[in-house]
Scaffold this motif. Sequence first.
Motif, PDB file in Angstrom:
ATOM      1  N   ARG A  60       0.852  -1.191   0.000  1.00 25.68           N
ATOM      2  CA  ARG A  60       0.000   0.000   0.000  1.00 25.68           C
ATOM      3  C   ARG A  60       0.885   1.237   0.000  1.00 25.68           C
ATOM      4  NH1 ARG A  60      -4.817  -0.214   2.908  1.00 25.68           N
ATOM      5  NH2 ARG A  60      -5.187   1.765   1.875  1.00 25.68           N
ATOM      6  N   GLY A  61       0.379   2.332  -0.537  1.00 22.83           N
ATOM      7  CA  GLY A  61       1.081   3.600  -0.483  1.00 22.83           C
ATOM      8  C   GLY A  61       0.984   4.210   0.905  1.00 22.83           C
ATOM      9  N   TYR A  62       2.018   4.929   1.296  1.00 22.07           N
ATOM     10  CA  TYR A  62       2.094   5.516   2.641  1.00 22.07           C
ATOM     11  C   TYR A  62       0.934   6.483   2.897  1.00 22.07           C
ATOM     12  CZ  TYR A  62       4.257   7.872   6.664  1.00 22.07           C
ATOM     13  OH  TYR A  62       4.515   8.388   7.908  1.00 22.07           O
ATOM     14  N   ASP A  63       0.697   7.418   1.985  1.00 18.43           N
ATOM     15  CA  ASP A  63      -0.357   8.416   2.185  1.00 18.43           C
ATOM     16  C   ASP A  63      -1.731   7.759   2.246  1.00 18.43           C
ATOM     17  OD1 ASP A  63       1.663  10.292   2.098  1.00 18.43           O
ATOM     18  OD2 ASP A  63       1.271  10.886   0.024  1.00 18.43           O
ATOM     19  N   GLU A  64      -1.952   6.778   1.371  1.00 17.43           N
ATOM     20  CA  GLU A  64      -3.219   6.045   1.344  1.00 17.43           C
ATOM     21  C   GLU A  64      -3.427   5.291   2.656  1.00 17.43           C
ATOM     22  OE1 GLU A  64      -5.105   2.328  -1.236  1.00 17.43           O
ATOM     23  OE2 GLU A  64      -3.114   3.087  -1.720  1.00 17.43           O
ATOM     24  N   LEU A  65      -2.365   4.677   3.163  1.00 20.18           N
ATOM     25  CA  LEU A  65      -2.448   3.948   4.430  1.00 20.18           C
ATOM     26  C   LEU A  65      -2.828   4.890   5.563  1.00 20.18           C
ATOM     27  CD1 LEU A  65      -1.902   1.216   5.973  1.00 20.18           C
ATOM     28  CD2 LEU A  65       0.356   2.183   6.459  1.00 20.18           C
ATOM     29  N   LEU A  66      -2.175   6.060   5.626  1.00 21.18           N
ATOM     30  CA  LEU A  66      -2.479   6.990   6.708  1.00 21.18           C
ATOM     31  C   LEU A  66      -3.922   7.481   6.636  1.00 21.18           C
ATOM     32  CD1 LEU A  66       0.785   9.054   7.138  1.00 21.18           C
ATOM     33  CD2 LEU A  66      -0.221   7.432   8.705  1.00 21.18           C
ATOM     34  N   GLU A  67      -4.415   7.728   5.433  1.00 18.84           N
ATOM     35  CA  GLU A  67      -5.814   8.159   5.309  1.00 18.84           C
ATOM     36  C   GLU A  67      -6.753   7.052   5.797  1.00 18.84           C
ATOM     37  OE1 GLU A  67      -8.958   9.907   2.046  1.00 18.84           O
ATOM     38  OE2 GLU A  67      -6.815  10.084   1.636  1.00 18.84           O
ATOM     39  N   ASP A  68      -6.446   5.812   5.452  1.00 26.05           N
ATOM     40  CA  ASP A  68      -7.277   4.696   5.916  1.00 26.05           C
ATOM     41  C   ASP A  68      -7.232   4.558   7.439  1.00 26.05           C
ATOM     42  OD1 ASP A  68      -8.026   4.157   3.333  1.00 26.05           O
ATOM     43  OD2 ASP A  68      -6.801   2.347   3.134  1.00 26.05           O
ATOM     44  N   ILE A  69      -6.077   4.806   8.036  1.00 27.47           N
ATOM     45  CA  ILE A  69      -5.978   4.756   9.500  1.00 27.47           C
ATOM     46  C   ILE A  69      -6.851   5.848  10.105  1.00 27.47           C
ATOM     47  CG2 ILE A  69      -4.442   5.107  11.480  1.00 27.47           C
ATOM     48  CD1 ILE A  69      -2.215   3.753   9.799  1.00 27.47           C
ATOM     49  N   LEU A 148     -11.404  13.515   8.713  1.00 26.61           N
ATOM     50  CA  LEU A 148     -12.405  14.455   8.201  1.00 26.61           C
ATOM     51  C   LEU A 148     -13.437  13.760   7.316  1.00 26.61           C
ATOM     52  CD1 LEU A 148     -10.162  17.510   7.287  1.00 26.61           C
ATOM     53  CD2 LEU A 148     -11.732  17.320   9.214  1.00 26.61           C
ATOM     54  N   ARG A 149     -12.982  12.854   6.473  1.00 24.58           N
ATOM     55  CA  ARG A 149     -13.900  12.133   5.588  1.00 24.58           C
ATOM     56  C   ARG A 149     -14.911  11.335   6.415  1.00 24.58           C
ATOM     57  NH1 ARG A 149     -12.699  11.956   0.690  1.00 24.58           N
ATOM     58  NH2 ARG A 149     -10.439  11.886   0.929  1.00 24.58           N
ATOM     59  N   ALA A 150     -14.418  10.625   7.432  1.00 25.77           N
ATOM     60  CA  ALA A 150     -15.307   9.822   8.279  1.00 25.77           C
ATOM     61  C   ALA A 150     -16.235  10.709   9.100  1.00 25.77           C
ATOM     62  CB  ALA A 150     -14.479   8.916   9.188  1.00 25.77           C
ATOM     63  N   MET A 151     -15.730  11.844   9.580  1.00 29.83           N
ATOM     64  CA  MET A 151     -16.577  12.734  10.372  1.00 29.83           C
ATOM     65  C   MET A 151     -17.636  13.401   9.502  1.00 29.83           C
ATOM     66  SD  MET A 151     -15.890  12.310  13.486  1.00 29.83           S
ATOM     67  CE  MET A 151     -16.875  13.638  14.184  1.00 29.83           C
ATOM     68  N   ALA A 152     -17.323  13.743   8.267  1.00 24.97           N
ATOM     69  CA  ALA A 152     -18.335  14.302   7.364  1.00 24.97           C
ATOM     70  C   ALA A 152     -19.457  13.287   7.186  1.00 24.97           C
ATOM     71  CB  ALA A 152     -17.716  14.673   6.021  1.00 24.97           C
ATOM     72  N   ASP A 153     -19.101  12.023   6.960  1.00 20.55           N
ATOM     73  CA  ASP A 153     -20.109  10.968   6.852  1.00 20.55           C
ATOM     74  C   ASP A 153     -20.906  10.849   8.145  1.00 20.55           C
ATOM     75  OD1 ASP A 153     -19.274  10.398   4.290  1.00 20.55           O
ATOM     76  OD2 ASP A 153     -18.178   8.579   4.837  1.00 20.55           O
ATOM     77  N   ASP A 154     -20.206  10.937   9.276  1.00 23.82           N
ATOM     78  CA  ASP A 154     -20.846  10.805  10.572  1.00 23.82           C
ATOM     79  C   ASP A 154     -21.906  11.898  10.771  1.00 23.82           C
ATOM     80  OD1 ASP A 154     -20.010   8.915  12.944  1.00 23.82           O
ATOM     81  OD2 ASP A 154     -20.687  10.793  13.860  1.00 23.82           O
ATOM     82  N   TYR A 155     -21.621  13.101  10.312  1.00 20.41           N
ATOM     83  CA  TYR A 155     -22.562  14.217  10.430  1.00 20.41           C
ATOM     84  C   TYR A 155     -23.578  14.246   9.291  1.00 20.41           C
ATOM     85  CZ  TYR A 155     -20.050  16.607  14.226  1.00 20.41           C
ATOM     86  OH  TYR A 155     -19.491  16.958  15.426  1.00 20.41           O
ATOM     87  N   GLY A 156     -23.383  13.439   8.265  1.00 16.48           N
ATOM     88  CA  GLY A 156     -24.283  13.449   7.114  1.00 16.48           C
ATOM     89  C   GLY A 156     -23.967  14.553   6.125  1.00 16.48           C
ATOM     90  N   ALA A 157     -22.757  15.106   6.192  1.00 21.53           N
ATOM     91  CA  ALA A 157     -22.345  16.188   5.290  1.00 21.53           C
ATOM     92  C   ALA A 157     -21.619  15.604   4.076  1.00 21.53           C
ATOM     93  CB  ALA A 157     -21.422  17.165   6.017  1.00 21.53           C
ATOM     94  N   LEU A 158     -21.649  16.341   2.982  1.00 20.93           N
ATOM     95  CA  LEU A 158     -20.913  15.968   1.781  1.00 20.93           C
ATOM     96  C   LEU A 158     -19.765  16.958   1.621  1.00 20.93           C
ATOM     97  CD1 LEU A 158     -20.638  14.230  -0.768  1.00 20.93           C
ATOM     98  CD2 LEU A 158     -22.189  15.828  -1.918  1.00 20.93           C
ATOM     99  N   ALA A 159     -18.542  16.454   1.712  1.00 22.70           N
ATOM    100  CA  ALA A 159     -17.364  17.318   1.645  1.00 22.70           C
ATOM    101  C   ALA A 159     -16.355  16.737   0.666  1.00 22.70           C
ATOM    102  CB  ALA A 159     -16.725  17.459   3.022  1.00 22.70           C
ATOM    103  N   PHE A 160     -15.681  17.627  -0.063  1.00 21.30           N
ATOM    104  CA  PHE A 160     -14.592  17.236  -0.954  1.00 21.30           C
ATOM    105  C   PHE A 160     -13.293  17.618  -0.261  1.00 21.30           C
ATOM    106  CE2 PHE A 160     -11.567  18.360  -4.332  1.00 21.30           C
ATOM    107  CZ  PHE A 160     -11.482  17.124  -4.962  1.00 21.30           C
ATOM    108  N   LEU A 161     -12.378  16.668  -0.142  1.00 22.85           N
ATOM    109  CA  LEU A 161     -11.107  16.876   0.556  1.00 22.85           C
ATOM    110  C   LEU A 161      -9.961  16.650  -0.411  1.00 22.85           C
ATOM    111  CD1 LEU A 161     -11.987  14.727   3.673  1.00 22.85           C
ATOM    112  CD2 LEU A 161     -12.149  17.204   3.501  1.00 22.85           C
ATOM    113  N   GLU A 162      -8.936  17.499  -0.289  1.00 22.75           N
ATOM    114  CA  GLU A 162      -7.769  17.356  -1.159  1.00 22.75           C
ATOM    115  C   GLU A 162      -6.514  17.767  -0.401  1.00 22.75           C
ATOM    116  OE1 GLU A 162      -6.275  18.726  -5.603  1.00 22.75           O
ATOM    117  OE2 GLU A 162      -7.949  19.762  -4.676  1.00 22.75           O
TER     118      GLU A 162
END
Length: 195
Positions: A60-69, A148-162
């Motif tokens: 796995r890629g390092y950045d991808e792994l950290l996002e999954d964590i 942030l991605r998981a918390m947006a889902d948790d709140y029911g918000a739609l957010a684009f992250l980059e």
Amino acid sequence: MHGLVNRAIQRFVTDSYGAAQWRAATDRAGLGFSEFEAMWSYDDAITPRVLEAVCDVLDRGYDELLEDIGTYLVSHPGVEALRRLLRFSGVSFIEFLHSLDDLPDRARLAVSDLELPDIALREHAAGSYTLLVRGQLPGCGHLFMGVLRAMADDYGALAFLEHKGTEDGAEVVAVTLLETEFAEGRGFDLGARAG
């Protein structure tokens, strides 16, 4: 690095990929042990070494792994306490974003020697933010993208992250809030106790 950080990595790998993969990663990192103690402190060089070994073992890629964590830390039932701490930050995703500056201090109330990255939120326009993350762990901005991605889902918000790279030594995460009530969020009761 605080043992809670290393233990979180261990739990992520074990829960997501199995104990054998975790043991293979600790062997590859040359630790001489495979279990982290949550309340101990470890040499700061160990954590990136373990993460690189996990990347190698899982291919796995390092950045991808950290996002999954980061996503795991908020969404996995086994770490519900962190989700509760974050949900106490506000009743909406916008309130949550504005509370992130205080997160390291709030975490130290629970664990006095835990050093979280410094976090600064900049609001550019309605729904447009930049999160600056400055921490010891390389790639911590990617970890916060997962949170942030998981918390947006948790709140029911739609957010684009980059992830936008670095600026003056801080990792930059652009947050565009597309809709605050996109879906029904996960249930959360301020009065409920964690199990």
